[in-house]
Scaffold this active site. Structure first.
Site, PDB file in Angstrom:
ATOM      1  N   ASP A  15       0.878  -1.155   0.000  1.00 35.31           N
ATOM      2  CA  ASP A  15       0.000   0.000   0.000  1.00 35.31           C
ATOM      3  C   ASP A  15       0.928   1.222   0.000  1.00 35.31           C
ATOM      4  O   ASP A  15       2.103   1.115   0.387  1.00 35.31           O
ATOM      5  CB  ASP A  15      -0.874  -0.042   1.257  1.00 35.31           C
ATOM      6  CG  ASP A  15      -1.674   1.217   1.417  1.00 35.31           C
ATOM      7  OD1 ASP A  15      -2.369   1.598   0.458  1.00 35.31           O
ATOM      8  OD2 ASP A  15      -1.590   1.850   2.494  1.00 35.31           O
ATOM      9  N   ASP A  22      -0.138   5.064   0.776  1.00 32.45           N
ATOM     10  CA  ASP A  22      -0.420   6.059   1.816  1.00 32.45           C
ATOM     11  C   ASP A  22      -0.372   5.413   3.201  1.00 32.45           C
ATOM     12  O   ASP A  22      -1.201   4.556   3.518  1.00 32.45           O
ATOM     13  CB  ASP A  22      -1.826   6.655   1.616  1.00 32.45           C
ATOM     14  CG  ASP A  22      -1.977   7.421   0.311  1.00 32.45           C
ATOM     15  OD1 ASP A  22      -1.023   8.078  -0.109  1.00 32.45           O
ATOM     16  OD2 ASP A  22      -3.074   7.356  -0.280  1.00 32.45           O
ATOM     17  N   GLY A  77      -7.517   3.612   3.089  1.00 32.82           N
ATOM     18  CA  GLY A  77      -7.684   2.541   2.112  1.00 32.82           C
ATOM     19  C   GLY A  77      -8.897   2.657   1.210  1.00 32.82           C
ATOM     20  O   GLY A  77      -8.930   2.064   0.142  1.00 32.82           O
ATOM     21  N   ILE A  78      -9.897   3.433   1.625  1.00 28.98           N
ATOM     22  CA  ILE A  78     -11.116   3.488   0.794  1.00 28.98           C
ATOM     23  C   ILE A  78     -11.050   4.676  -0.178  1.00 28.98           C
ATOM     24  O   ILE A  78     -10.222   5.568  -0.020  1.00 28.98           O
ATOM     25  CB  ILE A  78     -12.394   3.526   1.659  1.00 28.98           C
ATOM     26  CG1 ILE A  78     -12.425   4.789   2.525  1.00 28.98           C
ATOM     27  CG2 ILE A  78     -12.489   2.275   2.526  1.00 28.98           C
ATOM     28  CD1 ILE A  78     -13.745   4.961   3.260  1.00 28.98           C
ATOM     29  N   ARG A  92     -11.904   8.072  -2.546  1.00 31.28           N
ATOM     30  CA  ARG A  92     -12.148   9.477  -2.194  1.00 31.28           C
ATOM     31  C   ARG A  92     -13.635   9.717  -1.897  1.00 31.28           C
ATOM     32  O   ARG A  92     -13.995  10.322  -0.890  1.00 31.28           O
ATOM     33  CB  ARG A  92     -11.701  10.343  -3.375  1.00 31.28           C
ATOM     34  CG  ARG A  92     -11.521  11.790  -3.052  1.00 31.28           C
ATOM     35  CD  ARG A  92     -11.055  12.547  -4.283  1.00 31.28           C
ATOM     36  NE  ARG A  92      -9.823  11.992  -4.857  1.00 31.28           N
ATOM     37  CZ  ARG A  92      -9.359  12.294  -6.060  1.00 31.28           C
ATOM     38  NH1 ARG A  92     -10.016  13.144  -6.844  1.00 31.28           N
ATOM     39  NH2 ARG A  92      -8.249  11.757  -6.529  1.00 31.28           N
ATOM     40  N   SER A 133      -5.387   5.087  -4.304  1.00 32.12           N
ATOM     41  CA  SER A 133      -5.255   6.504  -4.674  1.00 32.12           C
ATOM     42  C   SER A 133      -5.107   6.733  -6.169  1.00 32.12           C
ATOM     43  O   SER A 133      -4.324   6.073  -6.845  1.00 32.12           O
ATOM     44  CB  SER A 133      -4.046   7.100  -3.966  1.00 32.12           C
ATOM     45  OG  SER A 133      -3.841   8.423  -4.424  1.00 32.12           O
ATOM     46  N   ASN A 146      -3.872   9.456  -7.071  1.00 28.63           N
ATOM     47  CA  ASN A 146      -2.677  10.320  -7.102  1.00 28.63           C
ATOM     48  C   ASN A 146      -1.387   9.516  -6.979  1.00 28.63           C
ATOM     49  O   ASN A 146      -0.316  10.106  -6.785  1.00 28.63           O
ATOM     50  CB  ASN A 146      -2.746  11.324  -5.939  1.00 28.63           C
ATOM     51  CG  ASN A 146      -3.869  12.339  -6.113  1.00 28.63           C
ATOM     52  OD1 ASN A 146      -3.878  13.102  -7.075  1.00 28.63           O
ATOM     53  ND2 ASN A 146      -4.824  12.337  -5.197  1.00 28.63           N
ATOM     54  N   ASP A 172      -1.469  -0.503   6.047  1.00 27.72           N
ATOM     55  CA  ASP A 172      -1.688   0.223   7.312  1.00 27.72           C
ATOM     56  C   ASP A 172      -3.183   0.358   7.611  1.00 27.72           C
ATOM     57  O   ASP A 172      -3.543   0.902   8.644  1.00 27.72           O
ATOM     58  CB  ASP A 172      -1.077   1.635   7.258  1.00 27.72           C
ATOM     59  CG  ASP A 172      -1.904   2.561   6.381  1.00 27.72           C
ATOM     60  OD1 ASP A 172      -2.219   2.177   5.236  1.00 27.72           O
ATOM     61  OD2 ASP A 172      -2.262   3.657   6.837  1.00 27.72           O
TER      62      ASP A 172
HETATM   63  C1  BG6 Z   1      -5.861   5.638  -0.127  1.00 29.25           C
HETATM   64  C2  BG6 Z   1      -6.012   6.365   1.192  1.00 29.25           C
HETATM   65  O1  BG6 Z   1      -4.531   5.293  -0.319  1.00 29.25           O
HETATM   66  O2  BG6 Z   1      -6.287   6.455  -1.197  1.00 29.25           O
HETATM   67  C3  BG6 Z   1      -7.454   6.829   1.353  1.00 29.25           C
HETATM   68  O3  BG6 Z   1      -5.668   5.510   2.268  1.00 29.25           O
HETATM   69  C4  BG6 Z   1      -7.853   7.684   0.151  1.00 29.25           C
HETATM   70  O4  BG6 Z   1      -7.597   7.552   2.547  1.00 29.25           O
HETATM   71  C5  BG6 Z   1      -7.644   6.876  -1.132  1.00 29.25           C
HETATM   72  O5  BG6 Z   1      -9.220   8.057   0.251  1.00 29.25           O
HETATM   73  C6  BG6 Z   1      -7.979   7.679  -2.380  1.00 29.25           C
HETATM   74  O6  BG6 Z   1      -7.006   8.678  -2.556  1.00 29.25           O
HETATM   75  P1  BG6 Z   1      -7.016   9.787  -3.685  1.00 29.25           P
HETATM   76  O7  BG6 Z   1      -5.587  10.258  -3.706  1.00 29.25           O
HETATM   77  O8  BG6 Z   1      -7.431   9.127  -4.966  1.00 29.25           O
HETATM   78  O9  BG6 Z   1      -7.976  10.828  -3.246  1.00 29.25           O
HETATM   79 MG    MG Z   2      -2.769   3.161   3.515  1.00 27.66          MG
END
Ligand code: BG6
Ligand code: MG
Length: 213
Positions: free
Chosen positions: A9, A11, A46-47, A49, A117, A119, A171
């Site tokens: 993972d 983040d 983990g979930i 946006r 994510s 991002n 995490d």
């Molecule tokens: C996960 C985070 O890695 O990415 C979550 O743990 C977050 O908290 C999810 O909501 C989506 O992220 P992003 O960067 O697409 O907004």
């Molecule tokens: Mg994480």
């Protein structure tokens, strides 16, 4: 070797963007008059946006929001979040993480990212790891986010390794569930280290070296 590949993972495991998620959601929640704290933030690990925003909205007492309003607010959060990401540098990855990643690679293991994510690539670029991993599965290639195993199944597929030969490092409790339901062992760090469901408990990233052989 117990595994052929390791799926990380991003983040909260490789770097601490989880805190930047908290700061960005906090700014939006304050603006909308919604109570938000680090305990609620832990439920967002983990979930996706939009799923995160739905959890924050549990305490929202204003006028009903349309889907378009929700998209606008989540985009606003992402802009705040990205400004924080642009400040990141390779110094935002600990030497414990960098040295362990190289040691795992030197053992011949294939290494992937499995993150919800969208991002992911931007973060990896900021921290100087954009070309390091053998595969990246992220929020852009999945239809269901953790606890569904899709993001890790795709990572295993991109690596060309069977799920049962992969170890996931997480995490988030949602990520632990995703790994286990995808038939993968899971090492838990941070919040996930408190889970009774994990295969291995990591008090620091380099503890991985004790479990993979
Ligand atoms: C996960 C985070 O890695 O990415 C979550 O743990 C977050 O908290 C999810 O909501 C989506 O992220 P992003 O960067 O697409 O907004
Ligand atoms: Mg994480």
């Amino acid at each position: 070797m117990k595994y052929e590949g390791i799926i990380f993972d991003l983040d909260g495991v490789i770097c601490h963007t989880d805190y930047y998620h908290y700061l960005a959601w906090k700014e939006l929640a304050d603006k909308m008059g919604i109570y938000f704290d680090e305990e609620i933030n832990n439920r967002l690990r983990g979930i996706s946006r939009m799923e995160s925003f739905e959890i924050i909205l549990e305490r929202y007492q204003g006028e009903a929001l349309s889907y378009e309003d929700k998209v606008k607010y989540t985009e606003e959060k992402n802009e705040i979040y990205k400004k924080l990401l642009y400040k990141m540098t390779p110094n935002d990855v600990s030497s414990d993480v960098v040295e362990t990643l190289h040691a795992l690679r030197n053992l011949g293991l294939k290494l992937a990212i499995g993150s919800s994510s969208k991002n992911t690539k931007l973060i990896l670029k900021q921290i100087g790891l954009e070309n390091f991993f053998d595969a990246i599965s992220d929020g852009n290639n999945i239809t269901k986010s953790k606890p569904d195993p899709e993001v890790f199944q795709k990572a295993a597929e991109y690596l060309g390794i069977l799920p049962e030969h992969c170890l996931v490092v997480e995490d988030a409790v949602s990520g632990v569930e995703a790994a286990l339901s995808g038939n993968m062992d899971c090492a838990g760090i941070g919040e996930a280290a408190k889970s009774s469901r994990i295969t291995y408990r990591l008090s620091k990233f380099s503890d991985l070296m004790d479990f993979i052989q």
